[in-house]
Enzyme design. Structure first.
Site, PDB file in Angstrom:
ATOM      1  N   GLU A  97     -31.166  18.426  27.371  1.00 13.17           N
ATOM      2  CA  GLU A  97     -30.859  17.192  27.607  1.00 13.17           C
ATOM      3  C   GLU A  97     -31.711  15.889  28.697  1.00 13.17           C
ATOM      4  O   GLU A  97     -33.629  15.968  28.825  1.00 13.17           O
ATOM      5  CB  GLU A  97     -29.710  17.143  29.871  1.00 13.17           C
ATOM      6  CG  GLU A  97     -28.752  18.662  29.236  1.00 13.17           C
ATOM      7  CD  GLU A  97     -28.444  19.199  30.833  1.00 13.17           C
ATOM      8  OE1 GLU A  97     -27.432  19.110  30.431  1.00 13.17           O
ATOM      9  OE2 GLU A  97     -28.910  18.786  31.797  1.00 13.17           O
ATOM     10  N   CYS A  98     -31.647  14.757  27.997  1.00 13.67           N
ATOM     11  CA  CYS A  98     -32.167  13.825  28.192  1.00 13.67           C
ATOM     12  C   CYS A  98     -33.796  13.972  28.243  1.00 13.67           C
ATOM     13  O   CYS A  98     -34.522  14.201  27.013  1.00 13.67           O
ATOM     14  CB  CYS A  98     -32.163  12.950  29.633  1.00 13.67           C
ATOM     15  SG  CYS A  98     -32.786  11.658  29.867  1.00 13.67           S
ATOM     16  N   GLY A  99     -34.335  14.133  28.847  1.00 15.44           N
ATOM     17  CA  GLY A  99     -36.584  14.217  29.432  1.00 15.44           C
ATOM     18  C   GLY A  99     -36.291  15.563  28.512  1.00 15.44           C
ATOM     19  O   GLY A  99     -37.927  16.147  27.918  1.00 15.44           O
ATOM     20  N   SER A 102     -29.392  16.030  23.944  1.00 13.29           N
ATOM     21  CA  SER A 102     -28.488  14.944  23.927  1.00 13.29           C
ATOM     22  C   SER A 102     -29.263  14.294  25.023  1.00 13.29           C
ATOM     23  O   SER A 102     -30.208  15.024  25.558  1.00 13.29           O
ATOM     24  CB  SER A 102     -26.916  14.945  23.768  1.00 13.29           C
ATOM     25  OG  SER A 102     -26.085  13.893  24.450  1.00 13.29           O
ATOM     26  N   MET A 134     -34.530  16.291  25.922  1.00 12.32           N
ATOM     27  CA  MET A 134     -34.597  16.403  24.436  1.00 12.32           C
ATOM     28  C   MET A 134     -35.965  15.786  23.726  1.00 12.32           C
ATOM     29  O   MET A 134     -35.946  16.152  22.584  1.00 12.32           O
ATOM     30  CB  MET A 134     -33.330  15.417  24.183  1.00 12.32           C
ATOM     31  CG  MET A 134     -33.165  14.781  22.480  1.00 12.32           C
ATOM     32  SD  MET A 134     -31.939  13.897  22.154  1.00 12.32           S
ATOM     33  CE  MET A 134     -32.579  12.382  23.328  1.00 12.32           C
TER      34      MET A 134
END
Length: 455
Positions: free
Chosen positions: A332-334, A423, A336
């Site tokens: 997730e985010c970081g 994502s 990713m």
């Protein structure tokens, strides 16, 4: 059949962001804690950073409440559970009082929690009273317990506000203008609570003293509220829980350190309720992975630690080998960004990352993306949010895009490569436990489900 319990509660709101809600909420929590009260604090919306501060101030776990992301039944149960053990409940709102759909006012109105308006009164006096009165009387379904005036310059300034306030909106307290009270400024959380713990303790102390000097009175804060829990029919599950334990026997490794820290407590509880076991590991410090069946790489600040992440080759190799076995990985985010080939930090230095997913991540200063979105996955829809100041390039074709809460444009791209699901979205697992369970199962044990919502 409903059961209910009473507990004093206040909802801290404001006319806008930047008025000092977190500073005041933290000071109130510490003041009540110093009075010997067990204080449970909640934060409205998908915020990871303010809860860390509020948790330190209150000495109790701080949870997120959001009517869209979590659903009203989840919020109702969380408040009931807190009221059953606490002496006082504080809820910090998000943005302005009526901003967002649903707004802070919507949450307070649904559960009958009186609101306290926190306002920065610098540069105004009677106008502050007019604005506060307008907020308090804008809707008939909310109840305001009073005003806390932040950045009040003097006793005369205070009296001008008091004289202009209507009788049904008292001034509960003032806070003087004092840099020692304000919490450290954060650029997307550049400073986390764990990094400034001693400084926060000093600021909490100054905040309590300011509240005492500004006229705070425990009696004026005590507004008992009845919180209910719905007793479900036989065979039904608790809101947002899943019958059975589909993750029984699954051991999940969760990255948690200074680079990866955006982890909802609710998500951990959900994994446990699904039957999973989990353990934390540090991509910064550890050299090997334990015997995990799945990995979760949550959000955080890999850009601040890109050099150290790149230099820890043993951990990179361990995760790459884990990925090559087609085991499930949620990023997730970081997380990713860590999975991409390279990451360019705010100083324009580029570092090699895991390379599990083609593409390059780059920080982009103050510009960013935020908002509530639903992750549209083959396993089912999971609600969450995006908040990032980076971009990615050269990534593969996504399997889908997030669905924005109120806008028809496609949201964040969602990628899947082998066992990796990646994502920018931060997922709230209790919004769809069934789909969440599938993400941590081997691909041959997953199934697809119809879209699921918490409405």
């Amino acid at each position: 059949m409903n059961t209910s319990v009473q507990c004093p509660a206040l909802f801290l709101t404001a006319p806008a962001s930047g008025q000092g809600k977190t500073t005041v909420t933290a000071a109130l929590a510490r003041y009540l804690r110093d009075q010997g009260k067990r204080v449970r604090v909640f934060k409205t919306g998908p915020d990871y950073l303010d809860p860390q501060i509020l948790e330190q101030a209150s000495g109790q776990p701080v949870e997120q409440l959001d009517l869209w992301m979590a659903g009203p039944d989840y919020c109702r149960q969380m408040l009931f559970d807190a009221a059953s053990e606490a002496d006082f409940i504080l809820i910090e709102g998000a943005m302005g009082m009526f901003d967002g759909e649903p707004s802070s006012a919507d949450l307070a109105a649904l559960f009958g929690i009186p609101m306290v308006i926190v306002m920065d009164v610098k540069g105004m006096a009677q106008t502050a009273a007019a604005v506060a009165s307008g907020l308090a009387h804008f809707r008939s379904d909310i109840r305001c317990a009073g005003l806390i005036a932040n950045n009040c310059a003097s006793e005369r300034h205070r009296q001008l506000i008091v004289d202009a306030l209507p009788d049904d909106l008292p001034l509960l307290a003032t806070l003087v203008r004092d840099p020692a009270i304000s919490l450290p400024e954060r650029h997307l959380g550049l400073v986390q609570a764990s990094e400034v713990r001693d400084e926060l303790e000093q600021r909490f102390g100054h905040g309590v003293q300011a509240l005492l000097a500004g006229g705070i009175d425990h009696a004026t804060l005590t507004h008992p509220v009845s919180f209910t829990s719905t007793t479900l029919s036989s065979g039904d599950t608790h809101p947002n829980e899943l019958a059975g334990h589909p993750l029984e026997g699954i051991r999940i490794g969760i990255a948690r350190d200074a680079a990866f820290s955006f982890i909802y407590s609710a998500n951990l509880r959900q994994l446990t309720a699904l039957g999973a076991q989990y353990a934390f590991f540090s991509p910064l410090q550890d050299q090997t992975l334990a015997d995990f069946d799945a990995l979760w790489l949550p959000g955080g600040y890999p850009e601040l630690h890109a050099a150290a992440l790149a230099a820890n080759q043993p951990m990179k190799t361990a995760i790459q080998q884990f990925f090559q076995q087609d085991k499930p990985v949620l990023a997730e985010c970081g997380g990713m960004l860590y999975c991409l080939e390279t990451l360019t930090d705010l100083d324009q230095q580029t570092f090699p990352m895991l390379g599990l997913l083609n593409g390059q991540g780059m920080m982009r200063g103050k510009r960013g993306c935020q908002g509530m979105q639903t992750a549209v996955l083959p396993e089912g829809d999971i609600r969450g949010h995006a908040h990032h100041r980076s971009r990615s390039e050269g990534t593969p074709e996504p399997i889908s895009y997030g669905r924005r809460q109120r806008h028809p444009a496609p949201g964040e791209a969602i990628y899947r490569h082998r066992g990796l699901t990646a994502s920018y979205l931060h997922l709230f697992f209790p919004s769809n436990p069934v789909a969440t369970a599938q993400l941590f199962l081997p691909s041959d044990r997953r199934f697809r489900q119809e879209s699921h919502h918490v409405d």
